[in-house]
Design an enzyme around this catalytic site. Structure first.
Site, PDB file in Angstrom:
ATOM      1  CG  LEU A  18     -11.719   1.649  18.526  1.00 41.80           C
ATOM      2  CD1 LEU A  18     -12.659   1.564  19.805  1.00 41.80           C
ATOM      3  CD2 LEU A  18     -10.106   1.486  19.404  1.00 41.80           C
ATOM      4  CG  MET A  21      -3.489  -3.034  12.311  1.00 45.74           C
ATOM      5  SD  MET A  21      -2.040  -3.829  12.980  1.00 45.74           S
ATOM      6  CE  MET A  21      -0.922  -2.777  13.267  1.00 45.74           C
ATOM      7  NE  ARG A  41     -15.862   5.751   9.975  1.00 40.75           N
ATOM      8  CZ  ARG A  41     -16.838   5.421   9.059  1.00 40.75           C
ATOM      9  NH1 ARG A  41     -18.070   5.550   9.173  1.00 40.75           N
ATOM     10  NH2 ARG A  41     -16.667   4.355   8.108  1.00 40.75           N
ATOM     11  CB  SER A 136       6.148  -3.037  10.614  1.00 39.51           C
ATOM     12  OG  SER A 136       6.057  -4.317  10.289  1.00 39.51           O
ATOM     13  N   GLY A 137       3.944  -5.311  12.208  1.00 40.31           N
ATOM     14  CA  GLY A 137       3.834  -6.320  12.908  1.00 40.31           C
ATOM     15  C   GLY A 137       2.354  -6.900  12.730  1.00 40.31           C
ATOM     16  CE  LYS A 190       4.232  -0.859   8.583  1.00 43.55           C
ATOM     17  NZ  LYS A 190       2.861  -0.844   7.798  1.00 43.55           N
ATOM     18  CG  HIS A 193       8.763  -2.863   6.801  1.00 42.76           C
ATOM     19  ND1 HIS A 193       7.369  -3.266   6.816  1.00 42.76           N
ATOM     20  CD2 HIS A 193       9.277  -3.579   7.861  1.00 42.76           C
ATOM     21  CE1 HIS A 193       7.139  -4.230   7.456  1.00 42.76           C
ATOM     22  NE2 HIS A 193       8.329  -4.470   8.162  1.00 42.76           N
ATOM     23  CG  ASN A 194       4.338  -2.006   4.422  1.00 40.98           C
ATOM     24  OD1 ASN A 194       4.980  -2.173   5.462  1.00 40.98           O
ATOM     25  ND2 ASN A 194       2.986  -1.667   4.516  1.00 40.98           N
ATOM     26  CD  GLU A 197       4.657  -6.869   4.529  1.00 38.75           C
ATOM     27  OE1 GLU A 197       3.075  -6.740   4.393  1.00 38.75           O
ATOM     28  OE2 GLU A 197       4.890  -6.092   5.702  1.00 38.75           O
ATOM     29  CE1 TYR A 198       2.435  -4.701  -0.166  1.00 37.84           C
ATOM     30  CE2 TYR A 198       1.901  -4.527  -2.652  1.00 37.84           C
ATOM     31  CZ  TYR A 198       1.705  -4.306  -1.266  1.00 37.84           C
ATOM     32  OH  TYR A 198       0.312  -3.676  -1.018  1.00 37.84           O
ATOM     33  NE  ARG A 454      18.464  10.069 -23.733  1.00 35.99           N
ATOM     34  CZ  ARG A 454      19.005  10.946 -23.397  1.00 35.99           C
ATOM     35  NH1 ARG A 454      20.642  11.146 -23.639  1.00 35.99           N
ATOM     36  NH2 ARG A 454      18.563  12.305 -22.835  1.00 35.99           N
TER      37      ARG A 454
END
Length: 486
Positions: A18, A21, A41, A136-137, A190, A193-194, A197-198, A454
């Site tokens: 809790l 989010m 907890r 997300s949000g 996700k 997605h992040n 976002e970064y 190489r």
């Protein structure tokens, strides 16, 4: 399994964890008519949630995981919103002891896709199901409608689908919630997605830094500029958020907020996971990686101080009147950088699908990002429209609208990066985007020399441009070339 006796109606679902989010998602579920059992907890969190928000719907406080289990209808649906890693494993272990075969855990926190698949396999062995759901949000999205990217089995998804769809964001008539693939597909989506976002946050931050250092706009002018850009092709949640930050005045000092906030930026791991996924898959996602590195450097306060002391501080050349980057150049450079960030992220997801079949439908995925999520915006909608019509587009930067953006904005990006380099303003992400595009566009790369190196150091061989096959030169002998395919 022996459960404590519970009187009264049972809950439709539970939320464990809790924090901001978890509390907001529980409230969102309650507002949509669900009876929601809540547990943390730390017992004070649940009591505080009910004291403040129980009038929003039916929230039922559980005082243990056993009590939580007893309060749920079968099959039990338990949403986890706890920190990634050991905390998630501990929460799952605790719940496993009080759940029954057929029950479903939905991990709504950030998690590495490999961890999700490990947990799913372990739980399936006990008759339990796990749905890894990327949510997300931020805190507002959790309360008012997030974008949800789910994985797991079809059976588990169908059991939780009505619950998740009811609280998800809407883009017109489209529900921004779907199963995007099996196993850890939702958490992979996700994660990337992040990573996007970064990257978008970093190129926005660098552009703002240039405005403040190389023009006379000031913080109010920067805020106005961002608000103006947010009415055009750059319209997005992140640009609007950045404009608000630029306009904010610190209430305790009266100074611009950006002048008093610390520059050491934290990160929770998803950006690093995205960059690592791109590296493992062989995807050149430099903007995503540079955004992570920029945060690493920002956190190295002692190292930065030591180098400044030993070498001397970097002195930024102030712009003379009219000498800094033009407003249109800054706008176009930012648009190009944002487009490349999206493309690099989606290329990473496509490569992951080719490697292990995780996310199969980019059009559907980007459709989920139209509302609720952090990277939503006009440009992403245009990309989603393109993928809906041409889902097999092999190279996103070669397709419209991204090709047009790159064609029209590359010169502006070069001027902006050159101005920053000459003036002494660090722009790692913007510069990486320019280099990325230059490498894609040049007909011949410096890696021809790498091929030769190489072969000279390890006899790895090379290919030629004038005939087929692989070859080796006897560098330490007679210099003769020999075919390796014979």
């Amino acid at each position: 399994m022996n459960s404590p006796h519970v009187s009264g109606p049972l809950a439709d679902a539970a939320v464990v964890g809790l924090g901001v989010m978890g509390a907001n998602l529980a409230r969102n579920l309650a507002r949509h008519g669900y009876r929601v059992a809540v547990y943390d907890r730390l017992p004070g969190k649940g009591a505080a949630l009910l004291a403040r928000h129980n009038q929003e719907g039916h929230l039922l406080l559980a005082d243990s995981v056993g009590d939580l289990s007893a309060r749920l209808t079968r099959p039990r649906r338990v949403l986890l919103l706890v920190p990634a890693g050991a905390a998630t494993d501990a929460a799952i272990d605790a719940l496993t002891g009080v759940l029954e075969p057929g029950d479903i855990l939905v991990d709504c926190g950030n998690a590495h896709a490999d961890d999700t698949e490990r947990r799913e396999a372990a739980l399936l062995g006990r008759g339990l199901h796990l749905v890894g759901a990327g949510v997300s949000g931020g805190e507002e999205g959790a309360l008012r409608g997030p974008s949800i990217m789910a994985g797991g089995t079809e059976r588990a998804w169908e059991a939780v689908r009505p619950l998740l769809e009811s609280v998800a964001a809407r883009a017109g008539t489209t529900v921004c919630c779907a199963r995007v693939g099996p196993g850890g597909a939702g958490h992979l989506a996700k994660t990337v997605h992040n990573g996007i976002e970064y990257a978008v946050m970093q190129v926005l931050a660098e552009t703002c830094d240039l405005v403040l250092r190389r023009t006379d706009a000031g913080h109010a002018g920067l805020a106005d500029l961002l608000a103006h850009w947010n009415k055009g092709d750059l319209e997005s949640y992140l640009v609007a958020l950045t404009a608000a930050a630029a306009a904010h005045v610190d209430p305790s000092t009266g100074a611009p907020f950006l002048n008093v906030v610390d520059d050491a930026a934290d990160q929770l791991g998803t950006g690093r996971w995205a960059a690592r996924a791109a590296l493992d898959l062989g995807v050149p996602a430099e903007a995503l990686a540079q955004a992570v590195f920029a945060r690493f450097i920002s956190r190295d306060v002692e190292g930065r101080a030591a180098v400044r002391s030993a070498v001397g501080p970097l002195r930024v050349t102030p712009a003379q009147s009219g000498a800094g980057p033009a407003e249109t150049d800054l706008r176009d450079a930012l648009l190009v950088a944002t487009a490349v960030a999206y493309a690099q992220g989606l290329d990473t997801i496509r490569a992951a699908d080719a490697a292990c079949g995780r996310v199969t439908d980019l059009a559907r995925l980007t459709g989920l990002w139209r509302a609720g999520c952090i990277i939503r915006g006009r440009l992403l909608e245009r990309i989603s429209d393109t993928l809906a019509v041409r889902p097999d587009t092999p190279v996103l930067l070669a397709a419209e609208p991204l090709a047009e953006i790159v064609r029209d904005g590359s010169a502006a990006l070069r001027r902006v990066v050159l101005d920053a380099v000459a003036a002494g303003v660090p722009v790692p992400a913007l510069a990486s985007v320019l280099t990325h595009l230059d490498q894609l566009r040049t007909p011949r790369l410096a890696t021809a020399m790498v091929q030769a190196q190489r072969d000279a150091m390890g006899a790895h061989g090379y290919r030629r441009v004038d005939r087929a096959g692989s070859y080796h030169t006897r560098w330490n002998a007679d210099g003769a070339e020999i075919p390796l395919d014979a």
